[in-house]
Enzyme design. Structure first.
Site, PDB file in Angstrom:
ATOM      1  N   GLU A 111       0.824  -1.203   0.000  1.00 26.20           N
ATOM      2  CA  GLU A 111       0.000   0.000   0.000  1.00 26.20           C
ATOM      3  C   GLU A 111       0.860   1.255   0.000  1.00 26.20           C
ATOM      4  O   GLU A 111       1.973   1.264   0.522  1.00 26.20           O
ATOM      5  CB  GLU A 111      -0.918  -0.014   1.225  1.00 26.20           C
ATOM      6  CG  GLU A 111      -1.884  -1.166   1.162  1.00 26.20           C
ATOM      7  CD  GLU A 111      -2.856  -1.227   2.331  1.00 26.20           C
ATOM      8  OE1 GLU A 111      -3.935  -1.781   2.139  1.00 26.20           O
ATOM      9  OE2 GLU A 111      -2.542  -0.731   3.419  1.00 26.20           O
ATOM     10  N   CYS A 125       3.176   8.656   1.051  1.00 23.02           N
ATOM     11  CA  CYS A 125       3.715   7.802   2.105  1.00 23.02           C
ATOM     12  C   CYS A 125       4.007   6.451   1.453  1.00 23.02           C
ATOM     13  O   CYS A 125       3.079   5.752   1.035  1.00 23.02           O
ATOM     14  CB  CYS A 125       2.656   7.689   3.196  1.00 23.02           C
ATOM     15  SG  CYS A 125       3.120   6.630   4.552  1.00 23.02           S
ATOM     16  N   CYS A 132       6.334  -6.445   7.761  1.00 24.43           N
ATOM     17  CA  CYS A 132       7.380  -5.808   8.574  1.00 24.43           C
ATOM     18  C   CYS A 132       7.870  -6.823   9.597  1.00 24.43           C
ATOM     19  O   CYS A 132       7.102  -7.636  10.099  1.00 24.43           O
ATOM     20  CB  CYS A 132       6.813  -4.588   9.292  1.00 24.43           C
ATOM     21  SG  CYS A 132       8.076  -3.612  10.160  1.00 24.43           S
ATOM     22  N   CYS A 136       5.819  -3.822  16.652  1.00 23.31           N
ATOM     23  CA  CYS A 136       5.229  -2.699  17.389  1.00 23.31           C
ATOM     24  C   CYS A 136       3.750  -3.012  17.640  1.00 23.31           C
ATOM     25  O   CYS A 136       3.014  -3.330  16.702  1.00 23.31           O
ATOM     26  CB  CYS A 136       5.382  -1.409  16.603  1.00 23.31           C
ATOM     27  SG  CYS A 136       7.101  -1.062  16.161  1.00 23.31           S
ATOM     28  N   CYS A 366      -1.715   6.595   9.660  1.00 23.13           N
ATOM     29  CA  CYS A 366      -0.515   5.965  10.237  1.00 23.13           C
ATOM     30  C   CYS A 366      -0.890   4.692  10.971  1.00 23.13           C
ATOM     31  O   CYS A 366      -1.800   4.681  11.788  1.00 23.13           O
ATOM     32  CB  CYS A 366       0.134   6.877  11.277  1.00 23.13           C
ATOM     33  SG  CYS A 366       0.824   8.363  10.626  1.00 23.13           S
TER      34      CYS A 366
END
Ligand code: SAH
Length: 376
Positions: A111, A125, A132, A136, A366
């Site tokens: 994306e 972005c 990943c 987190c 985000c």
């Protein structure tokens, strides 16, 4: 929200598997590749010609390269790849933000988010990895796990696909000029410093004067805090060109260990010591991102500790109220609480910006990039 699905035919004339994708190469590497793959030395300007076709005009194939001899175009088409990503969906937010879903050759999805600026330009972005490797706990991308690094051309092509989209939109709307992508943030899916070499090369291609010519000072690489990679960045010429953002997100090791498990490897003090090695730009500050999580990191004590941690640095703090999604056990603080946090930081003398969520109705804000509509 309305969804536009753009279906494109697959690229024509696909050369044999494993062929070099010329979109990966800067003019010097293109010249070397051409020299190696030509029966006689190619004209000196050929590499630059090709580079401009690929990066300035975003040529779909060799056939459109009208200033190259026809025979040479056919020959190159059989030798090299000009593969691009496949744009398979564009989601539109009420605030003008668009989320592009792109597919790689093997069908994996990534994306990229296009955010309108006040000046009619756009900030994009971009993603640096599929999935990943970090875990987190507030970030939706973490739920995908790590699949692979993106190649240079796959990073760069996100920008070109978005620019193509803006041009198609301008034509459809009868607008005189299309919107232009002026700013880039490596804050999409993935940890850019885990894919250091490809991200660096992508920056070199995107800033090249004969390519998209995006200004380095308008590019920011964001990291969760990989200390050795930040030290490498600090010594690299890349640090003189682009900005660095660090996702700090906590003011004590206890809290950061919990929300960003990478902190169990490198503590806040080590992270900040590495960040202090990054050369200061004349006009640019280090950015710290601080995702505000209700009752986790949003207290008055946090504002004081934040000042102790970064108050001596030329830096700005971007406060990002948590964007909720099904994978995270956190809440966004009330707007009064967010305002209080920001005001207290400012009263203590910190340079703080409050980031309002963009595109949160389409899962583009985000930490929301996780391909809700399904990965391949
Ligand atoms: N891996 C890089 C870049 C991707 S994250 C990094 O960690 O910096 C981009 C930014 O989004 C980071 O600052 C991160 O802290 C923030 N973020 C992640 N999940 C979020 C969420 N759910 N709400 C708000 N911000 C989030």
């Amino acid at each position: 929200m309305d969804q536009v699905v753009a279906i494109r035919p697959p690229a024509r004339g696909i050369p044999r598997a494993g062929a070099q994708n010329l979109r990966d190469l800067d003019p010097a590497d293109l010249a070397a590749w051409l020299a190696q793959h030509s029966p006689e030395p190619p004209p000196r300007h050929r590499a630059d010609q090709l580079f401009r076709w690929l990066h300035q005009r975003r040529a779909p194939d060799f056939a459109v390269m009208s200033d190259l001899p026809a025979g040479e175009r056919t020959r190159l088409a059989g030798l090299a790849s000009l593969a691009r990503l496949h744009l398979d969906a564009v989601l539109r937010s009420h605030d003008g933000t668009r989320k592009l879903r792109l597919r790689t050759a093997e069908g994996a999805a990534l994306e990229s988010v296009l955010i309108p600026n006040e000046d009619r330009g756009y900030t994009q972005c971009v993603s640096s990895q599929i999935g990943c490797a970090l875990t987190c706990r507030f970030c939706a991308t973490a739920s995908l796990g790590f699949q692979r690094n993106l190649a240079t051309w796959e990073i760069v092509d996100q920008v070109y696909q978005a620019q193509d989209l803006l041009e198609r939109e301008a034509i459809a709307e009868g607008a005189e000029y299309p919107g232009r992508i002026t700013n880039l943030v490596f804050m999409g899916m993935g940890e850019p410093l885990h894919n250091y070499n490809q991200v660096k090369r992508a920056v070199q291609l995107l800033t090249h004067a004969h390519g998209a010519a995006i200004a380095g000072r308008r590019i920011t690489i964001s990291s969760s805090g990989l200390v050795p990679a930040i030290e490498r960045f600090a010594r690299d010429e890349l640090a003189l060109e682009v900005g660095l953002a660090i996702s700090l997100n906590a003011t004590t090791d206890a809290v950061r260990d919990e929300v960003m498990p990478i902190n169990t490897r490198w503590k806040i003090a080590e992270l900040l010591a590495a960040v202090r090695q990054v050369p200061q730009h004349r006009r640019r500050f280090i950015t710290f991102e601080y995702v505000l999580l209700a009752d986790v990191n949003d207290s008055d004590d946090d504002t004081r500790r934040l000042l102790d941690l970064v108050g001596d640095m030329r830096c700005q703090v971007n406060v990002i109220p948590f964007n909720p999604h099904p994978h995270a056990p956190y809440r966004r603080p009330s707007s009064t609480r967010v305002q209080r946090f920001v005001h207290r930081c400012r009263a203590l003398g910190l340079l703080v910006y409050l980031r309002t969520p963009r595109g949160d109705d389409i899962g583009a804000a985000c930490g929301q990039l996780a391909l809700e509509s399904g990965n391949a």
